[in-house]
Design a protein around this motif. Structure first.
Motif, PDB file in Angstrom:
ATOM      1  N   UNK A   4       0.860  -1.182   0.000  1.00  0.00           N
ATOM      2  CA  UNK A   4       0.000   0.000   0.000  1.00  0.00           C
ATOM      3  C   UNK A   4       0.895   1.229   0.000  1.00  0.00           C
ATOM      4  N   UNK A   5       0.776   2.026  -1.044  1.00  0.00           N
ATOM      5  CA  UNK A   5       1.482   3.299  -1.153  1.00  0.00           C
ATOM      6  C   UNK A   5       0.511   4.384  -0.711  1.00  0.00           C
ATOM      7  N   UNK A   6       0.917   5.188   0.258  1.00  0.00           N
ATOM      8  CA  UNK A   6       0.062   6.241   0.801  1.00  0.00           C
ATOM      9  C   UNK A   6       0.749   7.577   0.564  1.00  0.00           C
ATOM     10  N   UNK A  25      -0.259  -3.252  11.730  1.00  0.00           N
ATOM     11  CA  UNK A  25       0.628  -3.210  10.570  1.00  0.00           C
ATOM     12  C   UNK A  25       1.917  -2.533  11.019  1.00  0.00           C
ATOM     13  N   UNK A  26       2.918  -3.310  11.328  1.00  0.00           N
ATOM     14  CA  UNK A  26       4.121  -2.773  11.945  1.00  0.00           C
ATOM     15  C   UNK A  26       5.072  -2.096  10.963  1.00  0.00           C
ATOM     16  N   UNK A  52       2.979  26.548   0.048  1.00  0.00           N
ATOM     17  CA  UNK A  52       3.966  26.196   1.079  1.00  0.00           C
ATOM     18  C   UNK A  52       3.844  24.795   1.682  1.00  0.00           C
ATOM     19  N   UNK A  53       2.716  24.146   1.575  1.00  0.00           N
ATOM     20  CA  UNK A  53       2.604  22.825   2.203  1.00  0.00           C
ATOM     21  C   UNK A  53       3.411  21.792   1.424  1.00  0.00           C
ATOM     22  N   UNK A  54       3.782  20.743   2.127  1.00  0.00           N
ATOM     23  CA  UNK A  54       4.486  19.618   1.514  1.00  0.00           C
ATOM     24  C   UNK A  54       3.713  18.337   1.783  1.00  0.00           C
ATOM     25  N   UNK A  55       3.952  17.370   0.950  1.00  0.00           N
ATOM     26  CA  UNK A  55       3.348  16.055   1.140  1.00  0.00           C
ATOM     27  C   UNK A  55       4.409  15.112   1.696  1.00  0.00           C
ATOM     28  N   UNK A  56       3.975  13.961   2.126  1.00  0.00           N
ATOM     29  CA  UNK A  56       4.855  12.869   2.493  1.00  0.00           C
ATOM     30  C   UNK A  56       4.295  11.610   1.848  1.00  0.00           C
ATOM     31  N   UNK A  57       5.079  10.569   1.832  1.00  0.00           N
ATOM     32  CA  UNK A  57       4.631   9.305   1.244  1.00  0.00           C
ATOM     33  C   UNK A  57       5.109   8.166   2.125  1.00  0.00           C
ATOM     34  N   UNK A  58       4.381   7.071   2.063  1.00  0.00           N
ATOM     35  CA  UNK A  58       4.704   5.912   2.873  1.00  0.00           C
ATOM     36  C   UNK A  58       4.378   4.654   2.068  1.00  0.00           C
ATOM     37  N   UNK A  59       5.201   3.645   2.246  1.00  0.00           N
ATOM     38  CA  UNK A  59       4.965   2.350   1.634  1.00  0.00           C
ATOM     39  C   UNK A  59       4.933   1.321   2.744  1.00  0.00           C
ATOM     40  N   UNK A  60       3.872   0.524   2.765  1.00  0.00           N
ATOM     41  CA  UNK A  60       3.748  -0.532   3.764  1.00  0.00           C
ATOM     42  C   UNK A  60       3.301  -1.810   3.065  1.00  0.00           C
ATOM     43  N   UNK A  61       3.694  -2.933   3.633  1.00  0.00           N
ATOM     44  CA  UNK A  61       3.320  -4.240   3.106  1.00  0.00           C
ATOM     45  C   UNK A  61       2.537  -4.955   4.190  1.00  0.00           C
ATOM     46  N   UNK A  62       1.315  -5.366   3.862  1.00  0.00           N
ATOM     47  CA  UNK A  62       0.434  -5.943   4.877  1.00  0.00           C
ATOM     48  C   UNK A  62      -0.203  -7.230   4.366  1.00  0.00           C
TER      49      UNK A  62
END
Length: 97
Positions: A4-6, A25-26, A52-62
């Protein structure tokens, strides 16, 4: 197993970690500050004077049985603050080491 890419406004970061914890989901990898803009609406996240705002991204495997609950909680967070922006994309993982 699913990946899951967020992608999300940086203001959501701790809330997303909390959701992962509540869904048992650790593991995840966070990509810090990233730039982008949504496909449909919302303000760009460029980290500039004009945007001015920034985004972030996360990848998790569940595990497969955790995906629906995790997505439902992420969607609820997005609906709470729709102007911030949050998207999640799911891919099936065939193999890992």
């Amino acid at each position: 197993m699913q990946a899951i890419f967020i992608s999300y406004d940086q203001a959501h970061h701790q809330a997303i970690i909390d959701i992962l914890d509540r869904c048992s989901c650790r593991g995840f990898t966070a990509f810090g500050n990233v730039q982008g803009r949504g496909s449909y609406k919302g303000e760009p996240h460029y980290g500039s004077h004009a945007w001015p705002s920034l985004a972030q991204a996360m990848l998790t495997f569940v595990e497969d049985d955790k995906v629906e609950n995790l997505l439902a909680r992420l969607k609820a967070l997005d609906l709470e603050k729709p102007r911030l922006g949050l998207r999640a994309f799911v891919w099936t993982i065939n193999q890992t080491i």
